[in-house]
Design an enzyme around this catalytic site. Structure first.
Site, PDB file in Angstrom:
ATOM      1  N   LYS A 126       0.992  -1.041   0.097  1.00  0.00           N
ATOM      2  CA  LYS A 126       0.097   0.158   0.004  1.00  0.00           C
ATOM      3  C   LYS A 126       0.995   1.170   0.095  1.00  0.00           C
ATOM      4  O   LYS A 126       1.958   1.256   0.282  1.00  0.00           O
ATOM      5  CB  LYS A 126      -0.961   0.170   1.281  1.00  0.00           C
ATOM      6  N   ASP A 166      -7.192   4.378  -4.145  1.00  0.00           N
ATOM      7  CA  ASP A 166      -7.718   4.128  -3.168  1.00  0.00           C
ATOM      8  C   ASP A 166      -8.539   5.515  -2.808  1.00  0.00           C
ATOM      9  O   ASP A 166      -8.851   6.258  -3.922  1.00  0.00           O
ATOM     10  CB  ASP A 166      -6.764   3.728  -2.054  1.00  0.00           C
TER      11      ASP A 166
END
Ligand code: NDP
Ligand code: 2IT
Length: 444
Positions: A126, A166
């Site tokens: 991430k 995201d």
């Protein structure tokens, strides 16, 4: 002290400023206890849990850029490459002022197990920044993305690490990031997913997380003898995941009563008008206060409040820790049947425990929202073969993947005597594949 407890204690001690990371580790390690306990000596000797909770690599960098007034702005960029036992690192980028290392680590840790559940060959990662795209001009967003990319490009690549969107990173940001990577590396590789359809993107990727959430919700309800059609739903958020969750819920015959943004929330007794939300959020980049113009019968409320409305199914699709203990109590008191998580870790540990203790079906995020990253992996496959598949083909694969995930989490919870505990089922099913690959690859 058991091996699980030892590792939890050490993670707490070593990461005191990262409460979200500690929360995610606790949830996973507590629920995979039966598997770890059965292999305690071997896993301890091979330090499986220490290796799993320490990222392969954490990258943190300065991002300087110039705003429209000529002022130099400085943000921080992050990429955490957590585990690549089963495939190249894969996971989104979040641009939001709340981003710090602990948020990126919790998301990267969750991504390991989520990606494993998809059955596709992708590891966990991430990244992101504390940059806030809200209220910025397109030129400012581009300047930020290009500066961010000047550092990130060194660490990513189609077979190394493949980011995606995201919170705060959608089609516009992915386009700028892709364009600058191409320029810096003189290559046209599928190193990021969520691309536009004219330059290597996949049909259905935009819709995939929200659609996938509803495919899994419908399937899991079926296992419990409940039909989705005819049910009422509460949605939080009004971004990418929320919008397509609302669209698919409506298509499948449910009625969505609410959605929200970080300022307030909307209640529409006639069912949320998804086309209006798309125009407000995707086209105008405006606030939900606009919704009343489209639907005069609806109500707009400042602040939080979605979880106080009576409905059958809750679909949190905004951000982490959105459903707290008090919210869980309100949901249970109002007769909620299921909480199916579109956002990552939207329910606190205490709230999850309370919901499950009261017999509520909880579909945990790493299973329920895996349709997004799964479709990203399908985008990677299409890029590798230099072809693009039809919407029907991608959607059929997405449906198949979500059905398989549902089966896997149901079976894993049953196998370890925890019938109906899908949080444990998801963690165990995700963990088993990763640990198998780690064991096979030796001490790395
Ligand atoms: P978007 O940026 O498109 O939308 C986020 C939504 O959540 C917005 O409505 C936003 O409101 C709201 N929100 C964000 N932060 C907060 C906050 N602190 N408090 C209240 N509301 C907030 O993001 P996505 O829809 O892509 O992501 C939503 C969730 O889904 C995240 O948890 C993400 O990690 C997860 N997810 C996303 C996937 C994807 O493919 N995009 C895949 C799997 C999971 P506002 O506009 O006011 O900020
Ligand atoms: O949390 C997630 O799974 C995502 N934001 C999507 C990641 C991806 O690589 O598509």
């Amino acid at each position: 002290m058991s091996y699980v407890d030892e590792v939890i204690a050490s993670v707490i001690e070593k990461n005191p400023a990262e409460p979200e990371f500690i929360q995610a580790v606790k949830e996973v390690l507590e629920t995979i206890r039966p598997v770890v306990d059965a292999n305690e000596e071997k896993y301890r000797k091979l330090a499986i849990l220490e290796r799993l909770t320490n990222p392969d690599r954490q990258i943190k960098f300065r991002v300087s850029w110039v705003d429209d007034a000529g002022q130099v702005q400085v943000n921080t960029g992050y990429r955490v490459q957590f585990n690549n036992a089963i495939g190249p690192y894969k996971g989104g980028l979040r641009f939001h002022p709340s981003v710090h290392m602990g948020i990126i680590k919790f998301l990267g840790f969750e991504q390991i197990f989520k990606n494993s559940l998809t059955t596709l060959p992708i590891g966990g990662a991430k990244g992101g920044s504390d940059f806030d795209p809200k209220g910025k001009s397109d030129r400012e967003v581009m300047a930020f993305c290009q500066s961010f990319m000047n550092e990130l490009y060194k660490y990513v690549g189609a077979d190394i690490d493949v980011p995606a969107g995201d919170i705060g990173v959608g089609g516009r940001e992915v386009g700028y990031l892709f364009g600058h990577f191409k320029r810096l590396t003189n290559s046209y590789e599928g190193w990021i997913t969520g691309k536009g359809l004219s330059y290597g993107g996949s049909l259905v990727r935009t819709q995939a997380t929200g659609y996938g959430l509803l495919y899994l919700t419908e399937e899991l309800l079926k296992y419990n003898g409940i039909e989705l059609a005819g049910k009422t739903c509460l949605v939080s958020g009004s971004g990418n995941v929320a919008t397509y969750a609302m669209e698919k819920a409506t298509q499948l015959g449910a009625k969505v009563l609410t959605c929200s943004d970080s300022n307030g929330w909307v209640y529409d007794p006639d069912g949320i008008d998804v086309e209006a939300i798309k125009e407000i959020k995707e086209v105008n980049r405006a606030r939900l206060t606009e919704y009343k113009k489209y639907r005069p019968n609806s109500e707009y409320h400042e602040g939080r409040g979605v979880w106080g409305v009576k409905a059958d199914i809750a679909l949190p699709c905004a951000t982490q820790n959105d459903i707290q203990l008090e919210d869980a109590k309100a949901l249970v008191a109002n007769g909620i049947l299921a909480v199916c998580e579109g956002a990552n870790m939207p329910t606190t540990l205490e709230a999850t425990e309370y919901l499950m203790a009261n017999g509520i079906i909880v579909a945990p995020s790493k299973a329920a929202n895996a349709g997004g990253v799964a479709t990203s992996a399908l985008e990677m496959s299409q890029n590798s073969e230099r072809l693009s598949w039809s919407a029907e083909e991608v959607d059929a694969k997405l449906q198949g993947i979500m059905k398989n995930i549902t089966k896997a989490i149901v079976e894993a919870s049953d196998k370890y005597g925890m019938h109906g505990n899908y949080v444990a089922g998801a963690n165990i099913a995700g963990f088993e594949k990763v640990v198998d690959a780690m064991l096979a690859q030796g001490v790395v």
